[in-house]
Design an enzyme around this catalytic site. Structure first.
Site, PDB file in Angstrom:
ATOM      1  N   GLY A   1       0.881  -1.394   0.031  1.00  0.00           N
ATOM      2  CA  GLY A   1       0.103   0.007   0.044  1.00  0.00           C
ATOM      3  C   GLY A   1       0.929   1.333  -0.115  1.00  0.00           C
ATOM      4  O   GLY A   1       2.102   1.292  -0.449  1.00  0.00           O
ATOM      5  N   ASN A   2       0.409   2.301   0.326  1.00  0.00           N
ATOM      6  CA  ASN A   2       0.997   3.649   0.641  1.00  0.00           C
ATOM      7  C   ASN A   2       0.506   4.444   1.448  1.00  0.00           C
ATOM      8  O   ASN A   2      -0.789   4.140   2.042  1.00  0.00           O
ATOM      9  CB  ASN A   2       1.182   4.246  -0.916  1.00  0.00           C
ATOM     10  CG  ASN A   2      -0.161   4.648  -1.655  1.00  0.00           C
ATOM     11  OD1 ASN A   2      -0.877   5.625  -1.195  1.00  0.00           O
ATOM     12  ND2 ASN A   2      -0.604   4.135  -2.665  1.00  0.00           N
ATOM     13  N   HIS A   3       1.005   5.753   1.776  1.00  0.00           N
ATOM     14  CA  HIS A   3       0.755   6.556   2.808  1.00  0.00           C
ATOM     15  C   HIS A   3      -0.530   7.558   2.516  1.00  0.00           C
ATOM     16  O   HIS A   3      -1.152   8.523   3.339  1.00  0.00           O
ATOM     17  CB  HIS A   3       1.826   7.330   3.369  1.00  0.00           C
ATOM     18  CG  HIS A   3       2.711   6.423   4.083  1.00  0.00           C
ATOM     19  ND1 HIS A   3       2.460   5.711   5.202  1.00  0.00           N
ATOM     20  CD2 HIS A   3       4.073   6.346   3.802  1.00  0.00           C
ATOM     21  CE1 HIS A   3       3.593   5.285   5.453  1.00  0.00           C
ATOM     22  NE2 HIS A   3       4.578   5.329   4.764  1.00  0.00           N
ATOM     23  N   SER A   4      -1.112   7.264   1.200  1.00  0.00           N
ATOM     24  CA  SER A   4      -2.215   8.272   0.978  1.00  0.00           C
ATOM     25  C   SER A   4      -3.465   8.337   2.008  1.00  0.00           C
ATOM     26  O   SER A   4      -3.940   7.119   2.062  1.00  0.00           O
ATOM     27  CB  SER A   4      -2.633   7.910  -0.479  1.00  0.00           C
ATOM     28  OG  SER A   4      -3.687   8.913  -0.847  1.00  0.00           O
TER      29      SER A   4
ATOM     30  N   ALA B   1      -3.852   7.773  -5.018  1.00  0.00           N
ATOM     31  CA  ALA B   1      -2.396   7.184  -5.285  1.00  0.00           C
ATOM     32  C   ALA B   1      -2.398   5.816  -5.764  1.00  0.00           C
ATOM     33  O   ALA B   1      -2.276   4.889  -4.528  1.00  0.00           O
ATOM     34  CB  ALA B   1      -1.644   7.380  -4.040  1.00  0.00           C
TER      35      ALA B   1
END
Ligand code: CTP
Length: 398
Positions: A206-209, A274
């Protein structure tokens, strides 16, 4: 000019409350239906009798009396705009903290319409870090702060802190309604947040969005009359709002399908999500057990949603993409504008302090197809959303 518009005027305890009478007169003259909610302290400055006579409506002060309970939820939903003028330091602090000990505050917490505030206080209070923080918090909630004037204050000092003049507030309200109808009937697709690409039943890439930027854009579009379909990735907090339909997805592939479907009927698409660029080739059916040595994951490219929408874009559709960059920002943003056939690219540089993931603020530059470069200062995400939507309106009506 304001015929048919329903305006809720909130009055808190400040000497500037005498100006609320003029503001009320101007709003009524301009055709608005005005209801008034005031804090108990405001009664010391203006009389409910004056206000109810001028507004032709009962003035509401108490959450309940012996006979009835004031329905703050319906009041907040009734209004097209809630303007708190004047906003005292005390009411500001309570609004920022979510305190709900009078009817005005309860109405604020349940208002689904845009909320505007016109602060009024002495210079030293205006400049106190608490006031600055509290106002920034309100802006972060998406509320609009009407700037104060500099001039003579109740203390006799001269400085910033005077409430804006009623004539100026009226003009801003008239402009707001003239602008807010601009997207009436337009269907807009917005994406927000990250995507999660599963590795096994318990893990993902995943990512930090946080989705805050996309969400702020969705709110701004809805406030201007658009019908929004918000395709939201996991973890995005998107409470139910009028004119925003939330479609929940987890993976890039799910977001791709949802967007392709929604884009068919959309007039505008804003791709703020994102999206993961890669996903695992295989998803293990059981939790992957820890073994000696490392673990190699084979990844495959996901489909580029923005690019696909750019390919499918028909005449009359308007496409906005984002570019999140850490270096060569302008060149990369311009490359994305042309490669993905977007009409605008909103650049976020992670080099800018306060910009990017998770923050309540953002700093953007917008590039258009005519070669324009529009640089904006650091602002709250709701103010950035207003800039982006303003630019879209400017372009589609150019
Ligand atoms: N985007 C998309 N689908 C993807 C990847 C990105 O629709 N699979 C969209 C994003 O929503 C954003 C724009 O493309 O509007 C640019 O995203 P960004 O991550 O900055 O760029 P990428 O195209 O992924 O390229 P790179 O990661 O190499 O910078």
């Amino acid at each position: 000019m304001l015929h048919g518009k329903k305006i809720l005027l909130g009055i808190s305890g400040s000497i500037a409350a005498y100006k609320s009478i003029t503001l009320l007169r101007l709003l009524v003259k301009s055709g608005a239906d005005v209801k008034i909610v005031m804090t108990p302290a405001a009664r010391d400055f203006v009389s409910p009798l004056t206000l109810s006579t001028l507004s032709h409506n009962t003035v509401l002060v108490d959450l309940f009396d012996e006979a009835a309970w004031a329905n703050h939820v319906m009041l907040g939903r009734w209004a097209d705009l809630f303007v708190v003028a004047p906003l005292s330091c005390n009411t500001l602090a309570k609004m920022a903290m979510g305190i709900c000990d009078n009817l005005l505050l309860a109405t604020y917490l349940s208002a689904t319409c845009p909320v505007w505030v016109a602060p009024a206080m002495d210079e030293d209070m205006w400049q106190h870090p608490t006031t600055i923080r509290n106002l920034a918090m309100l802006q972060g909630f998406g509320n609009h702060v009407i700037p104060v004037n500099t001039g003579e204050l109740a203390s006799g000092l001269v400085g910033p802190g005077r409430m804006a003049e009623p004539e100026d507030i009226l003009l801003q309200i008239q402009i707001h309604f003239a602008e807010s109808g601009k997207l009436a009937g337009k269907k807009v697709l917005v994406t927000a947040g990250p995507t999660y690409e599963p590795i096994d039943p318990v893990r993902f890439i995943g990512n930090h969005s946080s989705g805050k930027m996309g969400l702020a854009i969705a709110h701004e579009l809805a406030a201007r009359g658009a019908e929004v379909q918000l395709v939201a990735g996991p973890g995005v907090t998107a409470p139910a709002r009028p004119h925003i339909q939330v479609i929940r997805v987890n993976t890039a592939a799910e977001m791709y399908s949802a967007c392709l479907q929604a884009f068919e009927a959309a007039d505008i698409a804003v791709m703020a999500a994102a999206v993961a660029d890669y996903s695992p080739v295989t998803v293990a059916g059981e939790k992957i057990k820890k073994k000696e040595g490392g673990l190699v994951l084979e990844l495959q490219k996901t489909k580029d949603i923005l690019k696909e929408l750019g390919n499918r874009k028909k005449k009359g559709q308007f496409l906005v993409g984002f570019a999140l960059e850490t270096n060569n920002e302008k060149a990369n943003a311009l490359e994305k504008l042309s490669a993905k056939n977007a009409d605008l690219i909103v650049l976020n540089s992670l080099k800018d302090e306060g910009a990017g993931f998770g923050n309540d603020t953002n700093k953007i530059t917008i590039y258009d197809r005519e070669g324009g470069e529009h640089i904006f200062p650091l602002k709250s995400k709701s103010a950035v959303a207003a800039d982006i939507v303003g630019m879209i309106i400017k372009k589609i009506y150019a």
